[in-house]
Design a protein around this motif. Structure first.
Motif, PDB file in Angstrom:
ATOM      1  N   ALA A 144      -5.559   3.171  13.371  1.00 45.47           N
ATOM      2  CA  ALA A 144      -4.282   2.550  13.012  1.00 45.47           C
ATOM      3  C   ALA A 144      -3.643   1.773  14.151  1.00 45.47           C
ATOM      4  O   ALA A 144      -2.958   0.778  13.928  1.00 45.47           O
ATOM      5  CB  ALA A 144      -3.320   3.635  12.512  1.00 45.47           C
ATOM      6  N   GLU A 145      -3.866   2.203  15.394  1.00 42.38           N
ATOM      7  CA  GLU A 145      -3.181   1.598  16.533  1.00 42.38           C
ATOM      8  C   GLU A 145      -3.984   0.517  17.240  1.00 42.38           C
ATOM      9  O   GLU A 145      -3.407  -0.400  17.820  1.00 42.38           O
ATOM     10  CB  GLU A 145      -2.803   2.698  17.543  1.00 42.38           C
ATOM     11  N   THR A 146      -5.297   0.612  17.207  1.00 47.36           N
ATOM     12  CA  THR A 146      -6.100  -0.291  18.040  1.00 47.36           C
ATOM     13  C   THR A 146      -7.064  -1.193  17.271  1.00 47.36           C
ATOM     14  O   THR A 146      -7.238  -2.351  17.612  1.00 47.36           O
ATOM     15  CB  THR A 146      -6.908   0.513  19.073  1.00 47.36           C
ATOM     16  N   ILE A 147      -7.710  -0.668  16.252  1.00 51.23           N
ATOM     17  CA  ILE A 147      -8.690  -1.457  15.480  1.00 51.23           C
ATOM     18  C   ILE A 147      -8.280  -1.390  14.018  1.00 51.23           C
ATOM     19  O   ILE A 147      -8.739  -0.520  13.270  1.00 51.23           O
ATOM     20  CB  ILE A 147     -10.122  -0.915  15.673  1.00 51.23           C
ATOM     21  N   ASN A 148      -7.401  -2.281  13.635  1.00 52.91           N
ATOM     22  CA  ASN A 148      -6.824  -2.191  12.293  1.00 52.91           C
ATOM     23  C   ASN A 148      -6.970  -3.504  11.520  1.00 52.91           C
ATOM     24  O   ASN A 148      -7.631  -4.446  11.972  1.00 52.91           O
ATOM     25  CB  ASN A 148      -5.357  -1.768  12.371  1.00 52.91           C
ATOM     26  N   CYS A 149      -6.343  -3.569  10.373  1.00 54.10           N
ATOM     27  CA  CYS A 149      -6.545  -4.705   9.466  1.00 54.10           C
ATOM     28  C   CYS A 149      -5.962  -6.010  10.005  1.00 54.10           C
ATOM     29  O   CYS A 149      -6.557  -7.077   9.825  1.00 54.10           O
ATOM     30  CB  CYS A 149      -5.965  -4.386   8.089  1.00 54.10           C
ATOM     31  N   THR A 150      -4.798  -5.966  10.664  1.00 57.07           N
ATOM     32  CA  THR A 150      -4.223  -7.201  11.195  1.00 57.07           C
ATOM     33  C   THR A 150      -5.058  -7.727  12.361  1.00 57.07           C
ATOM     34  O   THR A 150      -5.220  -8.945  12.521  1.00 57.07           O
ATOM     35  CB  THR A 150      -2.766  -6.991  11.640  1.00 57.07           C
ATOM     36  N   GLY A 151      -5.596  -6.815  13.165  1.00 57.47           N
ATOM     37  CA  GLY A 151      -6.488  -7.242  14.232  1.00 57.47           C
ATOM     38  C   GLY A 151      -7.750  -7.890  13.673  1.00 57.47           C
ATOM     39  O   GLY A 151      -8.258  -8.870  14.227  1.00 57.47           O
ATOM     40  N   PHE A 152      -8.235  -7.365  12.567  1.00 53.08           N
ATOM     41  CA  PHE A 152      -9.453  -7.869  11.932  1.00 53.08           C
ATOM     42  C   PHE A 152      -9.263  -9.309  11.453  1.00 53.08           C
ATOM     43  O   PHE A 152     -10.050 -10.195  11.787  1.00 53.08           O
ATOM     44  CB  PHE A 152      -9.828  -6.954  10.768  1.00 53.08           C
ATOM     45  N   ILE A 153      -8.213  -9.551  10.684  1.00 53.06           N
ATOM     46  CA  ILE A 153      -8.016 -10.918  10.188  1.00 53.06           C
ATOM     47  C   ILE A 153      -7.527 -11.847  11.307  1.00 53.06           C
ATOM     48  O   ILE A 153      -7.723 -13.057  11.247  1.00 53.06           O
ATOM     49  CB  ILE A 153      -7.075 -10.972   8.968  1.00 53.06           C
ATOM     50  N   GLY A 154      -6.912 -11.257  12.342  1.00 50.75           N
ATOM     51  CA  GLY A 154      -6.530 -12.061  13.499  1.00 50.75           C
ATOM     52  C   GLY A 154      -7.743 -12.619  14.212  1.00 50.75           C
ATOM     53  O   GLY A 154      -7.726 -13.758  14.706  1.00 50.75           O
ATOM     54  N   ALA A 167       0.872  -1.181   0.000  1.00 52.68           N
ATOM     55  CA  ALA A 167       0.000   0.000   0.000  1.00 52.68           C
ATOM     56  C   ALA A 167       0.901   1.221   0.000  1.00 52.68           C
ATOM     57  O   ALA A 167       2.134   1.101  -0.004  1.00 52.68           O
ATOM     58  CB  ALA A 167      -0.923  -0.005   1.219  1.00 52.68           C
ATOM     59  N   ALA A 168       0.305   2.384  -0.002  1.00 52.19           N
ATOM     60  CA  ALA A 168       1.097   3.613  -0.076  1.00 52.19           C
ATOM     61  C   ALA A 168       2.048   3.747   1.102  1.00 52.19           C
ATOM     62  O   ALA A 168       3.107   4.364   0.988  1.00 52.19           O
ATOM     63  CB  ALA A 168       0.168   4.820  -0.142  1.00 52.19           C
ATOM     64  N   SER A 169       1.684   3.152   2.239  1.00 52.79           N
ATOM     65  CA  SER A 169       2.559   3.298   3.409  1.00 52.79           C
ATOM     66  C   SER A 169       2.800   1.956   4.093  1.00 52.79           C
ATOM     67  O   SER A 169       3.751   1.247   3.796  1.00 52.79           O
ATOM     68  CB  SER A 169       1.954   4.301   4.398  1.00 52.79           C
ATOM     69  N   TRP A 170       1.899   1.583   4.995  1.00 59.63           N
ATOM     70  CA  TRP A 170       2.119   0.457   5.891  1.00 59.63           C
ATOM     71  C   TRP A 170       1.828  -0.892   5.251  1.00 59.63           C
ATOM     72  O   TRP A 170       2.382  -1.915   5.627  1.00 59.63           O
ATOM     73  CB  TRP A 170       1.235   0.661   7.128  1.00 59.63           C
ATOM     74  N   GLY A 171       0.923  -0.913   4.302  1.00 60.97           N
ATOM     75  CA  GLY A 171       0.452  -2.166   3.725  1.00 60.97           C
ATOM     76  C   GLY A 171      -0.948  -2.489   4.237  1.00 60.97           C
ATOM     77  O   GLY A 171      -1.512  -1.763   5.054  1.00 60.97           O
ATOM     78  N   HIS A 172      -1.507  -3.602   3.784  1.00 61.52           N
ATOM     79  CA  HIS A 172      -2.877  -3.956   4.166  1.00 61.52           C
ATOM     80  C   HIS A 172      -3.014  -5.473   4.269  1.00 61.52           C
ATOM     81  O   HIS A 172      -2.457  -6.224   3.451  1.00 61.52           O
ATOM     82  CB  HIS A 172      -3.869  -3.413   3.133  1.00 61.52           C
ATOM     83  N   ALA A 173      -3.739  -5.920   5.301  1.00 59.00           N
ATOM     84  CA  ALA A 173      -4.035  -7.343   5.491  1.00 59.00           C
ATOM     85  C   ALA A 173      -5.529  -7.564   5.308  1.00 59.00           C
ATOM     86  O   ALA A 173      -6.346  -6.740   5.747  1.00 59.00           O
ATOM     87  CB  ALA A 173      -3.597  -7.798   6.884  1.00 59.00           C
ATOM     88  N   PHE A 174      -5.892  -8.674   4.697  1.00 58.70           N
ATOM     89  CA  PHE A 174      -7.300  -8.950   4.404  1.00 58.70           C
ATOM     90  C   PHE A 174      -7.450 -10.444   4.148  1.00 58.70           C
ATOM     91  O   PHE A 174      -6.455 -11.197   4.193  1.00 58.70           O
ATOM     92  CB  PHE A 174      -7.753  -8.140   3.179  1.00 58.70           C
ATOM     93  N   VAL A 175      -8.656 -10.903   3.897  1.00 59.89           N
ATOM     94  CA  VAL A 175      -8.870 -12.317   3.568  1.00 59.89           C
ATOM     95  C   VAL A 175      -9.646 -12.440   2.271  1.00 59.89           C
ATOM     96  O   VAL A 175     -10.496 -11.606   1.938  1.00 59.89           O
ATOM     97  CB  VAL A 175      -9.628 -13.075   4.689  1.00 59.89           C
ATOM     98  N   TRP A 176      -9.302 -13.481   1.537  1.00 62.90           N
ATOM     99  CA  TRP A 176     -10.144 -14.004   0.478  1.00 62.90           C
ATOM    100  C   TRP A 176     -10.844 -15.214   1.066  1.00 62.90           C
ATOM    101  O   TRP A 176     -10.244 -15.957   1.855  1.00 62.90           O
ATOM    102  CB  TRP A 176      -9.307 -14.480  -0.705  1.00 62.90           C
ATOM    103  N   ALA A 179      -8.862  10.538   5.737  1.00 66.96           N
ATOM    104  CA  ALA A 179      -9.405   9.572   6.697  1.00 66.96           C
ATOM    105  C   ALA A 179      -8.301   8.684   7.247  1.00 66.96           C
ATOM    106  O   ALA A 179      -8.270   8.368   8.446  1.00 66.96           O
ATOM    107  CB  ALA A 179     -10.484   8.723   6.029  1.00 66.96           C
ATOM    108  N   TYR A 180      -7.373   8.310   6.384  1.00 70.35           N
ATOM    109  CA  TYR A 180      -6.254   7.474   6.819  1.00 70.35           C
ATOM    110  C   TYR A 180      -5.367   8.219   7.821  1.00 70.35           C
ATOM    111  O   TYR A 180      -4.967   7.667   8.849  1.00 70.35           O
ATOM    112  CB  TYR A 180      -5.437   7.040   5.600  1.00 70.35           C
ATOM    113  N   VAL A 181      -5.088   9.476   7.540  1.00 72.47           N
ATOM    114  CA  VAL A 181      -4.254  10.283   8.434  1.00 72.47           C
ATOM    115  C   VAL A 181      -4.947  10.490   9.775  1.00 72.47           C
ATOM    116  O   VAL A 181      -4.342  10.320  10.841  1.00 72.47           O
ATOM    117  CB  VAL A 181      -3.910  11.635   7.778  1.00 72.47           C
ATOM    118  N   LEU A 182      -6.223  10.846   9.741  1.00 74.63           N
ATOM    119  CA  LEU A 182      -6.980  11.056  10.977  1.00 74.63           C
ATOM    120  C   LEU A 182      -7.082   9.763  11.792  1.00 74.63           C
ATOM    121  O   LEU A 182      -7.120   9.791  13.018  1.00 74.63           O
ATOM    122  CB  LEU A 182      -8.381  11.585  10.654  1.00 74.63           C
TER     123      LEU A 182
END
Length: 220
Positions: free
Chosen positions: A171-181, A83-92, A114-117
């Motif tokens: 970004a710190e508490t409810i993010n994409c890695t937490g979601f797929i985790g 991704a433009a910065s950190w990357g993104h985790a998701f599932v198929w 929205a991403y910055v905020l």
């Protein structure tokens, strides 16, 4: 002197004759031994044939069919992309016999603002496919796990429930890695530390589960 030579010659001839006899009889002995060994092998084969067929090794083609069946007709693929910065985790997730896939992940809704905020507060989220999720050239890590039909129904229902109950992103508490985790945990997988780069998270998820490919959910 002549008699000694004659006797020597007779001994030599006798030796040749004995060697010739041995050379002729040796194959017969070997053949006889081979016949006995063949008889023993046939007897052993007949004895094995009378054992329970369930104890015999399955033909290779059958083993391959069983292995394919064990992988199940359904899957969840934990993925990470650039991704433009950190990357993104998701599932198929979906059915192995179908090309169409469903995508679930947690991202901030809207544009860059929205991403910055989302790094300092909670912002509205989106939980479907985002840009690049379907493009293989952006993929950085993948860990696919297979399920049978009954377990897939439970897991897919949980994914949709998780999407419906995840209205915000941070970004710190409810993010994409937490979601797929959360999805991995529901499936009974070991889950690594969630606050790491998406690529590292997916690779760690695969590693700590030993590359396990089939998941069976515990009974309700």
């Amino acid at each position: 002197m002549t008699n000694k030579a004659g006797r020597s010659g007779s001994c030599i001839l006798a030796g040749f004759a004995l060697a010739a006899m041995l050379s002729c009889t040796t194959p017969s002995a070997s053949a006889h031994e081979s016949d006995k060994q063949t008889d023993r092998r046939v007897a052993d084969a007949n004895a094995l044939a009378t054992t329970d067929t369930a104890s015999r090794p399955q033909p290779q083609s059958t083993r391959r069919s069983v292995a394919r069946a064990e992988k199940g007709p359904y899957y969840v693929d934990f993925r990470a992309r650039t991704a433009a910065s950190w990357g993104h985790a998701f599932v198929w997730y979906g059915k192995t016999s179908e090309k169409a896939v469903e995508v679930a992940g947690l991202t901030p809704a809207g544009d860059t603002l929205a991403y910055v905020l989302g790094h300092i507060t909670f912002v509205p989220s989106e939980t479907g496919a985002s840009y690049g999720d379907l493009d293989p050239e952006y993929l950085t890590a993948s860990y696919r796990v297979y399920l049978n039909e009954a377990d897939a129904k439970r897991v897919f229902a949980y994914i949709k429930e998780l999407q419906a109950s995840s209205p915000v992103w941070n970004a710190e508490t409810i993010n994409c890695t937490g979601f797929i985790g959360d999805i991995a945990e529901f499936m009974g997988l070991k889950v690594p530390h969630r606050w790491q780069r998406p690529e590292n998270f997916v690779n760690s998820l695969k590693e700590i589960n030993g590359g396990r490919q089939m998941v069976r959910l515990s009974a309700k």
